[in-house]
Design an enzyme around this catalytic site. Sequence first.
Site, PDB file in Angstrom:
ATOM      1  N   HIS A 240       1.708   4.320  -2.953  1.00 44.64           N
ATOM      2  CA  HIS A 240       1.684   5.775  -2.807  1.00 44.64           C
ATOM      3  C   HIS A 240       2.927   6.396  -3.448  1.00 44.64           C
ATOM      4  O   HIS A 240       2.843   7.443  -4.098  1.00 44.64           O
ATOM      5  CB  HIS A 240       1.636   6.156  -1.328  1.00 44.64           C
TER       6      HIS A 240
ATOM      7  N   GLU B 148      -6.365   6.763  -0.893  1.00 46.92           N
ATOM      8  CA  GLU B 148      -6.304   5.544  -0.086  1.00 46.92           C
ATOM      9  C   GLU B 148      -6.963   4.372  -0.806  1.00 46.92           C
ATOM     10  O   GLU B 148      -6.437   3.255  -0.809  1.00 46.92           O
ATOM     11  CB  GLU B 148      -6.974   5.776   1.276  1.00 46.92           C
TER      12      GLU B 148
ATOM     13  N   HIS C 149       0.842  -1.207   0.000  1.00 48.04           N
ATOM     14  CA  HIS C 149       0.000   0.000   0.000  1.00 48.04           C
ATOM     15  C   HIS C 149       0.872   1.250   0.000  1.00 48.04           C
ATOM     16  O   HIS C 149       0.647   2.189  -0.786  1.00 48.04           O
ATOM     17  CB  HIS C 149      -0.921  -0.030   1.225  1.00 48.04           C
ATOM     18  N   GLU C 150       1.867   1.285   0.869  1.00 45.94           N
ATOM     19  CA  GLU C 150       2.737   2.468   0.970  1.00 45.94           C
ATOM     20  C   GLU C 150       3.612   2.634  -0.274  1.00 45.94           C
ATOM     21  O   GLU C 150       3.823   3.762  -0.741  1.00 45.94           O
ATOM     22  CB  GLU C 150       3.607   2.375   2.229  1.00 45.94           C
TER      23      GLU C 150
END
Length: 327
Positions: free
Chosen positions: A150, A232, A146-147
């Site tokens: 980003h 998100e 997930h990070e």
Amino acid sequence: MDYLALQKKNLRKTYLLVFVFILMMAILGLVIDFLFGVFPIGTAVLVFIALIQTLVGTASGPQLVLRSVGARPINEKSLEEKQLKNIVEELTIAAGLEKAPAVYVMEDENINAFATGFDVKNSAVCVTSGLLKHLNREETEGVIAHELSHIKNRDTLLMSCIAAILGTMVLVQLFAWRSLRILAWRSTGRSSRKKDSGIAYVLLALLVILILATLFSSIGRVTIFAVSRTREYLADASAVELTRNPKGLSNALRKIAKMQRKMPKVKNATIATAHLFIADPLKRSINEKEGFFANLFSTHPPIHKRIALLENVPEEIVLKELYGEEL
């Protein structure tokens, strides 16, 4: 998913966000010039502050954020932290990033993580010590994916600008509020001798500035938080595409939701940095049954909705699982 298109879209959003921010500061400066008759000093000063804050926030943002939360580089002698570094490096290769981000740990019992950085070469991933303690490898991979999403999507650039803008608006509000209090206190001391119309005029002007700064800040926050919530959802989808395993991230989010109800907020997180984390560190979205206006000012979408999308199940099922005793 077209990552190149996402990167270009985020760059356009960043430029637009900076332009709107500078425009809002210029308008506030014009109001100050009109009230005090000092044109163009007020406008020039506030535009200059906006430019400097944006440049500093994007160029030095990563290190400023890491220092603000008390993050430290990983300890290679720790098995948990060495495994974390290995996960970051493995997923970096899978994501096709040219360089693995620096890895940091912040001491906090909550399960949380964030990514920061102006670009891929100067990026960093930070996790809490609680994440290392409570998540297994599969769940940690979901969070790290997930990070990294980003970073790959250039969300971190957008988020760095958001942090700089929020920080500036808060400073303007604090300056106006404290100046108003100080002058009000001084004018009260003089009221027994004579009325000072000059101070009354300044008080009125500061009140107008405070109201405008608060209004601009609120409008900016609603817009920024909406962007943050969208990022998100996209990072969740990108993480699944990267790991090919939606259960890892969904189970991690499930543990985060349950722990948030027991633990205090992340101790070093602030309003300006909350949107960076994978879950709201300030515990403003614990009650997933909040209404429209509560969610409007939330930096993160409700966790039960994110889990439902990841597992492709109705939201009510996840909501009942997490908060069944309160429904």
